[in-house]
Design an enzyme around this catalytic site. Structure first.
Site, PDB file in Angstrom:
ATOM      1  N   CYS A 158     -48.187 -45.932 -33.136  1.00 31.98           N
ATOM      2  CA  CYS A 158     -48.844 -45.535 -34.393  1.00 31.98           C
ATOM      3  C   CYS A 158     -47.873 -45.651 -35.561  1.00 31.98           C
ATOM      4  O   CYS A 158     -48.295 -45.644 -36.711  1.00 31.98           O
ATOM      5  CB  CYS A 158     -49.295 -44.084 -34.370  1.00 31.98           C
ATOM      6  SG  CYS A 158     -50.533 -43.674 -33.180  1.00 31.98           S
ATOM      7  N   LYS A 161     -54.686 -53.817 -26.767  1.00 30.03           N
ATOM      8  CA  LYS A 161     -53.663 -54.524 -26.011  1.00 30.03           C
ATOM      9  C   LYS A 161     -52.983 -53.549 -25.050  1.00 30.03           C
ATOM     10  O   LYS A 161     -52.756 -53.863 -23.894  1.00 30.03           O
ATOM     11  CB  LYS A 161     -52.646 -55.134 -26.982  1.00 30.03           C
ATOM     12  CG  LYS A 161     -51.643 -56.008 -26.296  1.00 30.03           C
ATOM     13  CD  LYS A 161     -50.857 -56.817 -27.303  1.00 30.03           C
ATOM     14  CE  LYS A 161     -49.867 -57.714 -26.591  1.00 30.03           C
ATOM     15  NZ  LYS A 161     -48.597 -57.052 -26.317  1.00 30.03           N
ATOM     16  N   HIS A 167     -58.077 -59.534 -30.952  1.00 29.05           N
ATOM     17  CA  HIS A 167     -59.104 -59.322 -29.914  1.00 29.05           C
ATOM     18  C   HIS A 167     -60.395 -58.874 -30.577  1.00 29.05           C
ATOM     19  O   HIS A 167     -60.492 -58.798 -31.808  1.00 29.05           O
ATOM     20  CB  HIS A 167     -58.610 -58.358 -28.833  1.00 29.05           C
ATOM     21  CG  HIS A 167     -58.265 -56.971 -29.324  1.00 29.05           C
ATOM     22  ND1 HIS A 167     -59.189 -56.115 -29.865  1.00 29.05           N
ATOM     23  CD2 HIS A 167     -57.081 -56.312 -29.361  1.00 29.05           C
ATOM     24  CE1 HIS A 167     -58.609 -54.978 -30.184  1.00 29.05           C
ATOM     25  NE2 HIS A 167     -57.313 -55.071 -29.906  1.00 29.05           N
ATOM     26  N   HIS A 188     -52.987 -43.553 -28.442  1.00 25.96           N
ATOM     27  CA  HIS A 188     -52.548 -44.575 -27.476  1.00 25.96           C
ATOM     28  C   HIS A 188     -52.418 -44.063 -26.052  1.00 25.96           C
ATOM     29  O   HIS A 188     -52.202 -44.850 -25.130  1.00 25.96           O
ATOM     30  CB  HIS A 188     -51.217 -45.186 -27.937  1.00 25.96           C
ATOM     31  CG  HIS A 188     -51.380 -45.992 -29.178  1.00 25.96           C
ATOM     32  ND1 HIS A 188     -51.232 -45.446 -30.435  1.00 25.96           N
ATOM     33  CD2 HIS A 188     -51.741 -47.282 -29.367  1.00 25.96           C
ATOM     34  CE1 HIS A 188     -51.476 -46.379 -31.342  1.00 25.96           C
ATOM     35  NE2 HIS A 188     -51.793 -47.481 -30.725  1.00 25.96           N
ATOM     36  N   HIS A 199     -60.420 -56.355 -33.477  1.00 26.20           N
ATOM     37  CA  HIS A 199     -59.988 -56.871 -34.784  1.00 26.20           C
ATOM     38  C   HIS A 199     -61.086 -57.740 -35.399  1.00 26.20           C
ATOM     39  O   HIS A 199     -61.365 -57.671 -36.594  1.00 26.20           O
ATOM     40  CB  HIS A 199     -58.720 -57.734 -34.642  1.00 26.20           C
ATOM     41  CG  HIS A 199     -57.599 -57.033 -33.938  1.00 26.20           C
ATOM     42  ND1 HIS A 199     -56.846 -57.639 -32.986  1.00 26.20           N
ATOM     43  CD2 HIS A 199     -57.134 -55.770 -34.066  1.00 26.20           C
ATOM     44  CE1 HIS A 199     -55.935 -56.778 -32.543  1.00 26.20           C
ATOM     45  NE2 HIS A 199     -56.095 -55.635 -33.178  1.00 26.20           N
ATOM     46  N   CYS A 232     -49.519 -39.263 -27.091  1.00 27.28           N
ATOM     47  CA  CYS A 232     -50.178 -39.661 -28.343  1.00 27.28           C
ATOM     48  C   CYS A 232     -51.694 -39.654 -28.151  1.00 27.28           C
ATOM     49  O   CYS A 232     -52.202 -40.237 -27.189  1.00 27.28           O
ATOM     50  CB  CYS A 232     -49.719 -41.069 -28.750  1.00 27.28           C
ATOM     51  SG  CYS A 232     -50.803 -41.791 -29.992  1.00 27.28           S
ATOM     52  N   LYS A 239     -60.840 -47.465 -25.380  1.00 27.63           N
ATOM     53  CA  LYS A 239     -60.766 -48.352 -26.533  1.00 27.63           C
ATOM     54  C   LYS A 239     -60.230 -49.708 -26.073  1.00 27.63           C
ATOM     55  O   LYS A 239     -59.266 -49.762 -25.310  1.00 27.63           O
ATOM     56  CB  LYS A 239     -59.816 -47.731 -27.560  1.00 27.63           C
ATOM     57  CG  LYS A 239     -59.648 -48.575 -28.806  1.00 27.63           C
ATOM     58  CD  LYS A 239     -58.626 -47.935 -29.741  1.00 27.63           C
ATOM     59  CE  LYS A 239     -58.408 -48.794 -30.962  1.00 27.63           C
ATOM     60  NZ  LYS A 239     -57.030 -48.931 -31.352  1.00 27.63           N
ATOM     61  N   CYS A 265     -44.819 -41.399 -32.386  1.00 27.77           N
ATOM     62  CA  CYS A 265     -45.450 -42.439 -31.558  1.00 27.77           C
ATOM     63  C   CYS A 265     -45.102 -43.781 -32.172  1.00 27.77           C
ATOM     64  O   CYS A 265     -45.486 -44.065 -33.314  1.00 27.77           O
ATOM     65  CB  CYS A 265     -46.970 -42.270 -31.495  1.00 27.77           C
ATOM     66  SG  CYS A 265     -47.759 -43.714 -30.741  1.00 27.77           S
TER      67      CYS A 265
HETATM   68  N1  MSP Z   1     -51.698 -52.551 -39.038  1.00 27.14           N
HETATM   69  C1  MSP Z   1     -52.532 -51.427 -38.986  1.00 27.14           C
HETATM   70  C2  MSP Z   1     -53.463 -51.383 -40.186  1.00 27.14           C
HETATM   71  C3  MSP Z   1     -52.772 -51.374 -41.507  1.00 27.14           C
HETATM   72  S1  MSP Z   1     -53.921 -51.418 -42.824  1.00 27.14           S
HETATM   73  C4  MSP Z   1     -53.052 -51.115 -44.147  1.00 27.14           C
HETATM   74  C5  MSP Z   1     -53.360 -51.446 -37.709  1.00 27.14           C
HETATM   75  N2  MSP Z   1     -53.492 -52.615 -37.111  1.00 27.14           N
HETATM   76  S2  MSP Z   1     -54.282 -52.855 -35.729  1.00 27.14           S
HETATM   77  O1  MSP Z   1     -54.132 -54.252 -35.471  1.00 27.14           O
HETATM   78  O2  MSP Z   1     -53.830 -51.960 -34.717  1.00 27.14           O
HETATM   79  O3  MSP Z   1     -55.761 -52.490 -35.993  1.00 27.14           O
HETATM   80  C6  MSP Z   1     -56.451 -53.081 -37.019  1.00 27.14           C
HETATM   81  C7  MSP Z   1     -57.904 -52.678 -37.019  1.00 27.14           C
HETATM   82  O4  MSP Z   1     -58.545 -53.086 -35.826  1.00 27.14           O
HETATM   83  C8  MSP Z   1     -58.109 -51.171 -37.145  1.00 27.14           C
HETATM   84  O5  MSP Z   1     -59.148 -50.912 -38.086  1.00 27.14           O
HETATM   85  C9  MSP Z   1     -58.567 -50.777 -35.789  1.00 27.14           C
HETATM   86  O6  MSP Z   1     -59.405 -49.660 -35.818  1.00 27.14           O
HETATM   87  C10 MSP Z   1     -59.320 -52.018 -35.365  1.00 27.14           C
HETATM   88  N3  MSP Z   1     -59.469 -52.034 -33.931  1.00 27.14           N
HETATM   89  C11 MSP Z   1     -58.505 -52.258 -32.992  1.00 27.14           C
HETATM   90  N4  MSP Z   1     -59.067 -52.063 -31.770  1.00 27.14           N
HETATM   91  C12 MSP Z   1     -60.362 -51.701 -31.901  1.00 27.14           C
HETATM   92  C13 MSP Z   1     -61.453 -51.550 -31.032  1.00 27.14           C
HETATM   93  N5  MSP Z   1     -61.332 -51.576 -29.727  1.00 27.14           N
HETATM   94  N6  MSP Z   1     -62.680 -51.404 -31.571  1.00 27.14           N
HETATM   95  C14 MSP Z   1     -62.911 -51.495 -32.931  1.00 27.14           C
HETATM   96  N7  MSP Z   1     -61.912 -51.635 -33.771  1.00 27.14           N
HETATM   97  C15 MSP Z   1     -60.604 -51.453 -33.311  1.00 27.14           C
HETATM   98  O7  MSP Z   1     -53.878 -50.403 -37.325  1.00 27.14           O
END
Ligand code: MSP
Length: 676
Positions: free
Chosen positions: A130, A316, A19, A148, A22, A145, A313, A127
């Site tokens: 996390c 998902k 999304h 989340h 990411h 948490c 935030k 969690c």
């Molecule tokens: N798998 C772990 C990261 C492991 S790195 C060794 C993870 N994955 S995640 O898919 O949940 O998130 C990946 C990245 O996307 C994180 O840096 C997270 O902060 C970012 N984002 C997810 N949602 C976000 C927003 N709504 N806004 C900005 N970035 C955020 O954590």
């Protein structure tokens, strides 16, 4: 030799399709990588997916497929999306690949050899999202948490532990001695305070969880997903393999040593860009694992803020995801890239809304950039036989351009992307003001003014070329289109940002519109989104949510205005947007013979050439007091003849009794800016 610059995104969980959150991290890192390549550094850009752990196992179970099948399905969305977004990653690592497991086993062997692993029992609040334990102090009331906002569960298990507490002092020293270790500074202070409060040893295995890398020499245990995931940053470079040229080039040379501590060093940059929610893992656990393994630490862990929707935030689990595919479809990849980098102050949170998106597109891209380019090109084609000017005269815009480039470069070094873009837009606006002040359209037919017209147009084209060159890391495709339109080429290095690149008498063929204006009302209504954004407007990749929200949010058709309070008619927003109001600069004003009410105004409304508007304000204003003022005009009004003069629009004024008071913005804005 150019210096190594290694930059990574986090690896994304495969519990759902990518999304906007990411995409943001990926685009940020792509902009950094592209810019560093322009600077001439030896760049390696890594991204990938995090595929192990309980979350993924659960998501796969919900879909009735194996975790690997589930991961494969989600990962399949990445290559087309990254291609569409012009992402230039050098590698994409998946934690389910064999090459990754080799790296994980190798780092564990080094940590074990350092005496930093022991078996112990663990209980606490866990969690699952996390994949981490929390202390009671860290949880929200009700054992919720903090990230989340979902309940944690009490867990008790026998695990392998990593002696994290042993590295407390070394970590504090690292933060203190390396200003760049954790950025921005506010985050460094946060992390430092957390470490200073005391670190507990960390459980690094999970018992009974099968979807993970088997823990070496401990049957029945799998490697804790964060130790597994963090190691991607070196396993992708070949760490643990006999062949590890990339690892040598970007992380550690054999033989690099700081002279005694066993800690290896490396001169290149190693930068991890992460969201603030996963900073603790990157700024505490990861360096501690590396210290234990005697490997170089990252040079910087950089944390950015979150994209929010409805103050929450985008995620998902919140059910408020913004689908990047849909935005790319409507606007193209580059406007999305631009918006993400311009709208968010790097490091802070930002709110996403469709309305803000369309506004930025129309004002920054369609109006400021697109109109400036098409205007100066039309003028140059007209004045110089379809070409750029044959000479440049002096460089009245050179100082402005040099200053803008210096601010841009400093901001790029500071990772202040919004400031870098602001610097370019300042130059764009200076170039525009210069063009309006010089009025080349009036002098084009005067042979004596040929040099002056050439100077004006060359300077504006050159300033615009520099803006487009600075934009190449942000909007690779559109900036190339702009540069081609300007008769210039894409810069191969930052030297291309220097003054003087525009050639003489270069043909300027007509080009397709760069940023066609988006009709906001139509777009918002089409997408059936609430104007301020919101969970209801979230679109799912399959488009199902879109259809559903369409009926929920569909606005009543603009059929027949209703009366409210018996006074004014109530109109639909779509009806309001049919009237295009724009700010215009009054360039000339003169009385219309035989009329005591009308003035003829020549205004700059952000178009290629000025337009004439007749205004009924002669009783209130002398023509000369209006020159240089800004007014608001109805831009899309059908032309009409008034006292023999064709009026192309109407100037807005507040009517008071017999009089009329002109309406203007309280601060100057770029001519052509839409009023709504
Ligand atoms: N798998 C772990 C990261 C492991 S790195 C060794 C993870 N994955 S995640 O898919 O949940 O998130 C990946 C990245 O996307 C994180 O840096 C997270 O902060 C970012 N984002 C997810 N949602 C976000 C927003 N709504 N806004 C900005 N970035 C955020 O954590």
């Amino acid at each position: 030799m150019s210096s190594p610059y290694y930059v990574t995104t986090p690896i994304y969980y495969v519990n759902g399709p990518p999304h906007i959150g990411h995409i943001y991290t990926t685009v940020v890192v792509d902009v950094m990588a592209r810019y560093r390549r322009l600077v001439g550094e030896d760049v390696y850009f890594l991204t990938g997916t995090d595929e192990h752990g309980q979350n993924i196992e659960r998501a796969a179970r919900d879909h009735g497929i194996s975790p690997q099948e589930h991961a494969d399905q989600i990962v399949a969305a990445y290559p087309p999306l990254y291609q569409a977004l012009h992402v230039t990653n050098d590698d994409f690592i998946r934690t389910t690949e064999a090459r990754h497991a080799v790296g994980v086993e190798a780092i564990i062997a080094r940590i074990a050899a350092a005496g930093d692993l022991y078996v112990g029992s663990h209980d606490g609040w866990y969690c699952a999202s996390c994949e981490a334990y929390y202390t009671e102090k860290e949880l929200a009331p009700g054992n919720i948490c903090p990230t989340h906002e979902t309940p944690t569960e009490w867990r008790s298990e026998e695990n392998l532990f990593f002696r994290l507490s042993k590295y407390q002092d070394a970590l504090l020293r690292w933060y203190d001695e390396h200003e760049a270790a954790v950025q921005p500074e506010s985050r460094r202070n946060e992390v430092r305070a957390f470490v200073e409060a005391g670190l507990r040893d960390l459980s690094v295995s999970r018992h009974g969880l099968t979807w993970g890398i088997p823990f070496p020499e401990h049957a029945g245990h799998t490697v804790y997903v964060w130790l597994d995931a963090l190691t991607n940053y070196i396993s992708a470079l070949g760490f643990g393999h006999a062949e590890h040229t990339l690892y040598d080039r970007f992380w550690a040379h054999d033989g690099d040593s700081d002279g005694g501590t066993g800690q290896r060093t490396h001169a290149g940059k190693r930068i991890h860009v992460v969201g603030k929610d996963i900073l603790r893992f990157h700024a505490i656990y990861w360096p501690a694992f590396l210290m234990s393994a005697g490997l170089p630490l990252p040079t910087s862990v950089v944390a950015h803020g979150w994209w929010l929707r409805d103050q929450r935030k985008v995620s998902k689990s919140s059910g408020n995801v913004v689908d990047p595919g849909e935005l790319i479809e409507h606007f193209g990849a580059d406007p999305l890239r631009y918006f993400l980098l311009r709208e968010m102050v790097f490091g802070q949170d930002a709110s996403f809304s469709d309305e803000a998106f369309v506004d930025r597109y129309n004002s920054d891209l369609a109006n400021d950039l697109g109109n400036t380019v098409s205007r100066v090109l039309t003028l140059s084609r007209r004045a110089f036989d379809g070409c750029t000017p044959p000479s440049r005269g002096e460089g009245p815009l050179e100082t402005a351009a040099t200053e803008a480039v210096a601010s841009y470069r400093a901001a790029m070094d500071d990772l202040a992307f919004h400031r870098a873009l602001e610097a370019l837009w300042r130059l764009l606006s200076q170039a525009n003001q210069f063009l309006v002040a010089r009025e080349p359209w009036k002098k084009m037919k005067d042979p004596d003014a040929r040099d002056e017209v050439a100077e004006t147009l060359w300077n504006v084209i050159e300033a615009t070329r520099i803006v487009a060159s600075g934009l190449t890391p942000f909007m690779p495709e559109k900036s190339e289109q702009v540069l081609t339109a300007l008769g210039a080429s894409v810069p191969a290095s930052v030297d291309g940002l220097g003054w003087g690149g525009t050639g003489y008498e270069v043909p300027l063929p007509e080009t397709a519109p760069l940023f066609p204006r988006i009709d906001k009302a139509v777009y918002l209504a089409d997408a059936a989104r609430p104007a301020s954004g919101g969970a209801q407007g979230a679109a799912s990749p399959g488009g199902a949510a879109k259809k559903e929200t369409k009926s929920k949010n569909a606005k009543p058709k603009a059929s027949g205005a209703k009366k409210a309070g018996g006074e004014s008619s109530v109109i639909d927003i779509d009806q309001f947007f049919e009237t295009e109001l724009r700010v215009a600069n009054v360039l000339e004003a003169e009385a219309i013979p035989k009329s005591n009410k009308l003035l003829k105004l020549t205004v700059d409304a952000g178009e290629e050439a000025p337009r004439t508007v007749v205004a009924g304000v002669a009783k209130q204003y002398q023509p000369e007091e209006l020159v240089g003022k800004q007014v608001v005009i109805v831009f899309n009004l059908k032309p009409a003849k008034l006292m023999g003069v064709e009026s192309n629009g109407m100037v807005l004024a507040a009517s008071e009794g017999d009089g009329a008071v002109l309406v203007r913005p309280i601060e100057p804005v770029t001519p052509g800016t839409r009023v709504r």
